[in-house]
Design an enzyme around this catalytic site. Structure first.
Site, mmCIF file in Angstrom:
data_model
loop_
_atom_site.group_PDB
_atom_site.id
_atom_site.type_symbol
_atom_site.label_atom_id
_atom_site.label_comp_id
_atom_site.label_asym_id
_atom_site.label_seq_id
_atom_site.Cartn_x
_atom_site.Cartn_y
_atom_site.Cartn_z
ATOM 1 N N SER A 161 0.808 -1.285 -0.149
ATOM 2 C CA SER A 161 -0.225 -0.079 -0.259
ATOM 3 C C SER A 161 0.966 1.138 0.087
ATOM 4 O O SER A 161 1.941 1.234 -0.272
ATOM 5 C CB SER A 161 -0.721 0.074 1.178
ATOM 6 N N ASN A 162 0.267 2.351 0.391
ATOM 7 C CA ASN A 162 0.919 3.666 0.437
ATOM 8 C C ASN A 162 0.354 4.622 1.574
ATOM 9 O O ASN A 162 -0.454 4.257 2.163
ATOM 10 C CB ASN A 162 0.923 4.305 -1.015
#
Ligand code: CTP
Length: 417
Positions: free
Chosen positions: A221-222
């Protein structure tokens, strides 16, 4: 240098220089209304207050003067006060009047058009919208006479209501009667003040990160928080649009009055957007979609291994590009707005994305430099559109950026019709 107010982590902007008249009436919620008024001031609003005599018994006039930074009107018949700061002066400059807390008594007097105290006199004298936040005991709120007064005020079109909220009341009763939370009063005020240029339009917005799971407990993810996408959704709602917000996992509450679809992965986001985009006037892709996913999702948690591991990755679908390609042939396709997060050659890379994905507008921002970007409340950007000069949008609260993006997107809609 002193940081501008809007850089405060909870400040969203949008009220800078706005003139608000505030009426306090006499209830215990007056202390909470002080916090609400303070929030407006933090947001950049100029607030001037009027208080009923009863209100001054719950919070001191001096408190409200100190918080608002301006003298408070308490007596319209007192020559010294009226000369300094009369009700007409207060009323003339207001773009919005907030009455918080509004007691049953003040609602009754307002419904009758009375002008027998500093607050009711000011309300009668304003030409701007009035936002009323009632607060009282639950039995009083449910009393048919009070409800009738609320209906009378609503029927005039100029009076808007926020709350009361349900919960434990100061007198120990439980039910409707609590003053709306300061944040909710602010949100309601934004809605009342916003221009309604997106009325009757449908807007689909993606927000937040996506998570691409490797196994049930691990994912790629980020750090996107979803603030930009959610700010866009709330701004579009306030401007009258019918909004569908397709969001990856965030810590943000679902905004009131917005159809919010929760997704986890890029594949799920694409499916949800494909469904929502039917009949849309605009599609704005603000999500930070993960570009890669694991070639295989393990059904059980992967155990620790002593040896090095190799993860095989495959691309996720590009939600924006896929939807843009699909709607291209439609007779009435939505305006397509994308974001471009770049660390170098901002305009060149954004223009490339604009063309490759077939978009109308790109909001390009430099990530990794300056104050804006992920995990902050502010952002700066440039707007890139085919055949138009690049439009820089200086550092500002994400909510203000959202309004600037909606202004530009609306121009495409107008040019088309
Ligand atoms: N986007 C999308 N689906 C993806 C990747 C991006 O919908 N799988 C959208 C984003 O929401 C954004 C725009 O495409 O509006 C550009 O995203 P960005 O991450 O800047 O660019 P990428 O297309 O991923 O290209 P790169 O990472 O190479 O810069």
């Amino acid at each position: 240098m002193v940081a501008p107010m809007f850089e405060h982590p909870e400040i969203e902007g949008g009220f800078r220089g706005r003139k608000i008249a505030w009426g306090f009436s006499g209830g215990i919620a007056a202390f909470k209304a002080c916090q609400a008024m303070r929030l407006f001031i933090h947001e950049g609003a100029e607030v001037r207050a009027a208080m009923t005599e009863a209100a001054t018994r719950f919070v001191g006039e001096l408190t409200v003067t100190a918080l608002s930074g301006a003298p408070v009107l308490t007596d319209v018949l007192e020559p010294s006060q009226d000369a300094l700061y009369g009700h007409l002066d207060l009323a003339r400059h207001a773009e919005l009047m907030v009455v918080a807390p509004a007691t049953a008594d003040v609602l009754a007097r307002l419904a009758q058009g009375m002008a027998n105290c500093a607050v009711t006199t000011t309300v009668l004298a304003v030409r701007c919208p009035v936002l009323i936040a009632p607060a009282m005991n639950v039995a009083m709120w449910e009393n048919p006479a009070v409800q009738r007064n609320v209906e009378i005020l609503k029927s005039y079109g100029r009076y808007h209501f926020v709350g009361p909220a349900a919960g434990l009341l100061a007198d120990g009763d439980v039910g409707f009667g609590r003053l709306a939370e300061p944040w909710d009063i602010l949100e309601a005020a934004r809605g009342v003040l916003a221009k309604k240029d997106w009325m009757g339009r449908k807007v689909v917005i993606t927000s937040g990160p996506t998570r691409e799971h490797l196994d049930p407990v691990r994912f790629l993810s980020n750090p996107s928080t979803g603030r930009m996408g959610h700010a866009l959704a709330r701004a579009a709602r306030d401007r009258g649009a019918d909004v569908v917000l397709v969001t990856g996992p965030t810590n943000l509450p679902d905004p009131h009055g917005i159809q919010t679809v929760h997704v986890v992965s890029a594949d799920e986001m694409l499916e949800a957007v494909n469904e929502a985009v039917e009949g849309a006037d605009a599609f704005i892709a603000a999500a930070a979609v993960a570009d890669q996913k694991s070639a295989r999702i393990e059904p059980q948690k992967v155990k620790k291994a002593a040896a090095a591991m190799t993860l095989a990755l495959v691309p996720t679908p590009d939600v924006l590009a896929t939807v843009a390609a699909r709607v291209r042939e439609w007779k009435e396709r939505p305006v397509l707005v994308g974001f471009a997060a770049e660390t170098e050659s901002l305009v060149e890379n954004a223009t490339k994305k604009l063309r490759e994905k077939g978009l109308d507008l790109i909001v390009a921002n430099h990530v990794g430099v300056g104050a804006g970007g992920f995990e902050t409340n502010v952002n700066e950007a440039v707007l890139v559109a085919e055949g138009a000069p690049v439009e820089p949008l200086s550092l500002r609260a994400k909510r203000e950026l959202a309004d600037a993006i909606l202004d530009r997107a609306h121009r495409f809609l107008r040019e088309r019709s």
